[in-house]
Each structure stands twice: as C-alpha cells, then as structure tokens.
Design an enzyme around this catalytic site. Structure first.
Site, short mmCIF file in Angstrom:
data_model
loop_
_atom_site.label_atom_id
_atom_site.label_comp_id
_atom_site.label_asym_id
_atom_site.label_seq_id
_atom_site.Cartn_x
_atom_site.Cartn_y
_atom_site.Cartn_z
N ALA A 193 0.78 -1.24 0.00
CA ALA A 193 0.00 0.00 0.00
C ALA A 193 0.81 1.29 0.00
O ALA A 193 0.29 2.33 -0.42
CB ALA A 193 -0.94 0.00 1.20
N ALA A 194 2.02 1.28 0.53
CA ALA A 194 2.77 2.54 0.65
C ALA A 194 3.06 3.12 -0.75
O ALA A 194 3.28 2.36 -1.70
CB ALA A 194 4.07 2.30 1.40
N PRO A 195 3.04 4.44 -0.87
CA PRO A 195 2.87 5.45 0.18
C PRO A 195 1.43 5.81 0.52
O PRO A 195 1.20 6.72 1.29
CB PRO A 195 3.60 6.66 -0.40
CG PRO A 195 3.36 6.54 -1.87
CD PRO A 195 3.40 5.05 -2.17
N GLY A 196 0.45 5.12 -0.06
CA GLY A 196 -0.92 5.29 0.38
C GLY A 196 -1.87 5.93 -0.59
O GLY A 196 -3.04 6.15 -0.26
N GLY A 197 -1.44 6.20 -1.80
CA GLY A 197 -2.33 6.83 -2.77
C GLY A 197 -3.56 6.00 -3.06
O GLY A 197 -4.69 6.51 -3.02
N LYS A 198 -3.37 4.73 -3.33
CA LYS A 198 -4.52 3.88 -3.68
C LYS A 198 -5.34 3.52 -2.46
O LYS A 198 -6.57 3.42 -2.53
CB LYS A 198 -4.04 2.64 -4.42
CG LYS A 198 -3.38 2.96 -5.76
CD LYS A 198 -2.93 1.69 -6.46
CE LYS A 198 -2.17 2.04 -7.73
NZ LYS A 198 -0.87 2.70 -7.42
N CYS A 255 3.01 -0.66 -12.54
CA CYS A 255 3.36 0.50 -13.36
C CYS A 255 4.50 0.10 -14.29
O CYS A 255 5.50 0.81 -14.43
CB CYS A 255 3.72 1.72 -12.52
SG CYS A 255 5.03 1.44 -11.31
N ASP A 314 4.83 -8.65 6.05
CA ASP A 314 5.37 -9.28 4.85
C ASP A 314 4.28 -10.12 4.20
O ASP A 314 3.86 -11.14 4.75
CB ASP A 314 6.58 -10.14 5.20
CG ASP A 314 7.22 -10.78 3.98
OD1 ASP A 314 6.72 -10.59 2.86
OD2 ASP A 314 8.24 -11.49 4.16
#
Length: 461
Positions: free
Chosen positions: A275-280, A396, A325
């Site tokens: 998830a980091a850095p948290g945009g989605k 990406c 993890d």
C-alpha cells in the site's frame, strides 16, 4: 582521464549554483538506490537556490537523466577514447554541458560552454581543457553528428534517438511497430504533469479547479479519472490551495483508475497488499465513503507512517495500516477480504518519465526477478480473497513478463478465477482496455504513466 567509473562520494554540498547542484545530484545517483526526485527535493530544501535557478537546477538534473543515452551517443563521436574510460566527474560534466547545448534553447551556447568550464575548474581543474575542447567540437560538428539508420539498425536507432538502454529499445520494438515504439520512447522523455486526485469527501473537482485558477495556477481536469486534475506548471505541492485542508492527494491519472477498477463498496473489507505510500489505499477509502475497512499493509514501517499521515491529512478513518510481509506464513492469518488490490512492486518501466534514473539501473534480469516475486504475491492475495470476491492486479510496468504473463500463469493454476473485462464496467474508458479486458494505459496514447491492471473474480461455487 583513464580512471574507471567507480562509485564516489559527492564532494560538493548545497550550493547557490544550479549547475553545481545538478552535478552533485547526478554524482550522488551513481551506483545508488536513491531516487532523483528525492535528491532534488533535498537540494531545493536547503533554500540556497533562488528564483529561476531552482527551475534550471531541476531541468539540468532531470534532463541529463532523461537524455543520457542520446548524450552519450553524441559524445562517443566527439571524445577520442571510450566513455567508460573517462573519470566519472568528466563524464558528468560533459553530459551537463552537452545537454545545455543540445536541449536548452534559452541558454546561449557561449554561456553554456563557459559555465561548464568554470564548474570544471571547481570540480576537477585539470579537465578544463578536455571539457572545453569537446563542447567546442560539438558546436563545430553538430550538423554532421549522426544517428544509426532506423531501417538497418532499428534497436540502435531507437536507443540513441530517444535515450533508452538497448535492451528496452528492443523490448518496445517487439511490442509495437517502430513508429509507435518511437512515440512511446519520445513520451517517456517528456516532463510529466503534476496530477492531483481530489478528495471528493471534502470538495469537488470543479471547486478545487476554481481555487487553483483563482490562485493563478494553470490547471485542467484529467481526461479519464473523474477526480483527477493536472497542474501544467512547476510548483511546490505544499503551496497549492487545499493541501493543508486535505482536499487532494498527488497521484497519477492511470494510478487513480485502479481503485475504480476494484470498485469497493461501502461497508466492505478491503485489502491493499503493497500500500505505501498510500495513494490507492486512501482512494479506496474515499470511494467507500470512508465506511468499512481498508487494511493497508507494507513491509516498511517507515512507509506505513506515510500512509497514516496521508489518511490523517485527508480526514479518513477507515484505513488500518499494518507493517507486514505479504509472503510471510503469518501474514493476516485467518483474515478474508471482499476485495483485494495488489499493486505489485515492479520494474517501474511505466514511470521512467518521472524516475528517469531507473532505466539506467534496470536490467532484464531484474525484470525477471520482479516477475518471480509478483507470481508469489498474487498467489498470496488469492489466498486471502473470499469466494465471489474481486482481485485487481496492477503494475506500473510496460513489460509483458510482469503483466500479462503473470496473469496467464496465475489463471493456469487457479481455474476458480476468471478475468472480468473492465470495459464492461467502464465503457467510457473503452480506449484503455485491450481485447483481453486488461487495462493498459500508455504515455504516448493516453498522456498518463504506463500502467497495467487486470480485474479477476473468484467464482463462488
């Protein structure tokens, strides 16, 4: 100048000279896993560069990285010895000087040569004659410098003309006709816009656009993402209207589409595995009206803090950020989720216009290592999905090995999963989906980062 290009520590600290700052940044990047944008932000935070010098510094640092392959191609025609035998400072200074001469119209040629020679006098005085001679040779010979013949040497031509490592030029030529591969390569050297995702729980896109325009920022709505806004000028993110109020998150348009493809519903249990850095993760919570639970996990505890900070700024309370993890035996043991987003760690080939240093660090072997890990991660995701649930796998990357090949392998081993054609859910985005129903966003076609996403459904039997 016969020393090898070994790793060396920067000798220059923060400076009021944009060229010296660019040199220092490029030097620090060599044999480093740091990102160019992080180093550029560090340099700018010293506040020793003012006004137009700040823009020139960023232009030089990013520009040399974007055009490194082309610069080296021309330098090979100007320097009498192999580039790999030059001292690292000499090669970096030559790239800086040649970039200004070839790509910066607003810097007069004599000024670019003089400034580069003066910088050489600070960095490595004994190389002044070489630097001056090579740059002046370019001015005399620039019309006679050549590129490989695109018909006879298509890979070498694409690599030299559009600044790509040879292996990536070959890969894109396998994926596209030559003209379109050139379009993709050209788009990947351009400066991308800053893209915002409006926090629709606190404002609307039109309202934020009006605030931005009233503050004299050049802004326009994105083509596809309904919450997306593009800022068409250089600016500091924290200076934008609405930042401290949590009215937006910085996120590329293609990245914004992934949460929509998962289509989370209010009250559901959602997992964002990497998830980091948290945009989605914050976008998922936003689409759920902040009702339900988004479990956001990542390996790095420091990056988990970034998720929490973003959620707090945006006013979101439904996100539970957990360090863990995803390939560990005890990962979220016993938990099952309605929908899962796996935005898998990847090569980043789709975002090299933002991180141009990556294309000079990556190798085909690294892409294969990413793909092997991605196959493990999608298996781990599937194990946490409820029957009837939806899993979106995204990267990406432009590499088939990391994208379609991972999905093909997964489906061959998991017959209870099927691909759902995204175009059936989002007909207004039909241009973004291929014949298999996969989302494929491209810089040269859609003006976004390169992105891949597949929506998979677990059949409830």
């Amino acid at each position: 100048m016969l020393r090898s290009m070994s790793k060396s520590k920067p000798a220059i600290q923060a400076t009021s000279s944009p060229r010296q700052a660019a040199y220092t940044t490029l030097q620090r990047l060599v044999n480093s896993d740091l990102h160019a944008d992080d180093l550029i932000d560090q340099e700018l935070s010293h506040n020793q560069l003012q006004g137009p010098d700040r823009g020139l510094f960023a232009e030089l640092a990013f520009g040399v990285l974007r055009r490194q392959g082309s610069l080296d191609h021309y330098l090979k025609q100007l320097v009498q010895q192999p580039l790999e035998r030059l001292e690292l400072p000499v090669l970096l200074l030559l790239r800086l000087g040649l970039y200004q001469l070839r790509y910066l119209d607003r810097v007069p040629s004599h000024a670019a040569v003089h400034a580069t020679v003066e910088l050489t006098n600070v960095i490595l005085p004994r190389a002044k004659g070489l630097i001056n001679g090579v740059l002046r040779s370019y001015l005399r010979q620039q019309e006679s410098l050549t590129l490989p013949d695109p018909a006879q040497q298509p890979v070498a031509w694409l690599a030299a003309a559009y600044s790509l490592p040879g292996w990536l030029a070959e890969q894109w030529l396998q994926q596209f006709p030559q003209s379109e591969a050139a379009g993709l390569a050209a788009a990947s050297t351009e400066i991308p816009p800053l893209t915002l995702r409006v926090n629709s729980l606190r404002t609307t896109r039109n309202a934020l656009l009006e605030r931005l325009q009233a503050a004299e920022f050049i802004a326009e709505p994105c083509r596809f993402a309904p919450e997306g806004i593009q800022i068409l000028q250089r600016c500091q993110i924290t200076s934008l209207p609405g930042f401290t109020e949590g009215l937006f998150m910085v996120q590329d348009e293609a990245s914004q589409l992934v949460a929509h493809l998962l289509a989370p519903q209010a009250g559901q249990q959602i997992l964002d595995m990497c998830a980091a850095p948290g945009g989605k993760a914050t976008h998922l919570a936003q689409l759920m009206n902040d009702q339900g639970c988004v479990t956001a996990t990542d390996l790095n505890a420091r990056r988990i803090r970034r998720i929490c900070e973003s959620a707090e700024r945006l006013g979101l309370t439904s996100i539970q950020a957990v360090a863990g993890d995803a390939l560990g035996n005890d990962y979220l043991e016993g938990m099952q989720f309605d929908r899962i987003l796996l935005d898998a760690p990847c090569s980043g080939l789709g975002v090299i216009r933002r991180n141009p240093e990556a294309k000079w660090r990556l190798t085909p072997a690294e892409i294969s290592r990413c793909a092997a890990r991605q196959r493990l991660l999608i298996d781990a995701a599937a194990a946490r999905l409820k029957p009837g649930g939806v899993l979106v796998y995204a990267t990406c990357s432009t590499a088939v090995e990391e994208d379609e090949a991972v999905i093909k392998d997964f489906l061959s081993r998991n017959p209870e999963f099927v691909v759902e054609n995204g175009a059936q859910f989002f007909p207004e985005w039909a241009d973004l989906f291929d014949n298999s129903g996969y989302l494929r966003a491209w810089p040269h076609r859609h003006g976004t980062d390169g992105f891949f996403a597949a929506r998979l459904k677990r059949i409830d039997r």
